[in-house]
Write a protein that holds these residues in place. Structure first.
Motif, mmCIF file in Angstrom:
data_model
loop_
_atom_site.group_PDB
_atom_site.id
_atom_site.type_symbol
_atom_site.label_atom_id
_atom_site.label_comp_id
_atom_site.label_asym_id
_atom_site.label_seq_id
_atom_site.Cartn_x
_atom_site.Cartn_y
_atom_site.Cartn_z
ATOM 1 N N ARG A 24 0.844 -1.192 0.000
ATOM 2 C CA ARG A 24 0.000 0.000 0.000
ATOM 3 C C ARG A 24 0.879 1.242 0.000
ATOM 4 O O ARG A 24 2.000 1.234 0.517
ATOM 5 N N HIS A 25 0.350 2.267 -0.584
ATOM 6 C CA HIS A 25 1.061 3.535 -0.729
ATOM 7 C C HIS A 25 0.590 4.484 0.363
ATOM 8 O O HIS A 25 -0.605 4.634 0.590
ATOM 9 N N LEU A 26 1.537 5.128 1.048
ATOM 10 C CA LEU A 26 1.218 6.153 2.039
ATOM 11 C C LEU A 26 1.783 7.473 1.534
ATOM 12 O O LEU A 26 2.993 7.682 1.543
ATOM 13 N N LEU A 31 0.838 11.319 5.892
ATOM 14 C CA LEU A 31 1.748 11.187 7.031
ATOM 15 C C LEU A 31 1.904 12.510 7.764
ATOM 16 O O LEU A 31 1.933 12.555 8.996
ATOM 17 N N ARG A 34 -1.114 13.143 9.862
ATOM 18 C CA ARG A 34 -1.195 12.255 11.019
ATOM 19 C C ARG A 34 -0.184 12.617 12.109
ATOM 20 O O ARG A 34 -0.515 12.630 13.298
ATOM 21 N N ASP A 50 7.074 9.966 0.320
ATOM 22 C CA ASP A 50 6.024 8.961 0.261
ATOM 23 C C ASP A 50 6.624 7.618 0.661
ATOM 24 O O ASP A 50 7.834 7.415 0.541
#
Length: 56
Positions: A24-26, A31, A34, A50
């Motif tokens: 999965r890509h964040l 970020l 968060r 990323d």
């Protein structure tokens, strides 16, 4: 075959396979939201940060 030959295609594991892999890509914006949202001193990470998370 030369040094740049393509790797053989593999079939994706079934979703119910306990040995299946996932990725999965964040995005950096997620970020930053968060981990930096409550900072009052204003630091933000680079916009190019990323992550690609993989599990096997």
């Amino acid at each position: 075959m030369g040094p740049y030959a393509r790797a053989p295609r593999t079939r994706a594991p079934a979703p119910d396979d306990p040995h299946s892999a996932a990725a999965r890509h964040l995005p950096g914006a997620a970020l930053a939201d968060r981990y930096f949202a409550d900072r009052t001193d204003g630091p933000r990470p680079s916009s190019g940060e990323d992550f690609l998370l993989a599990s096997v």
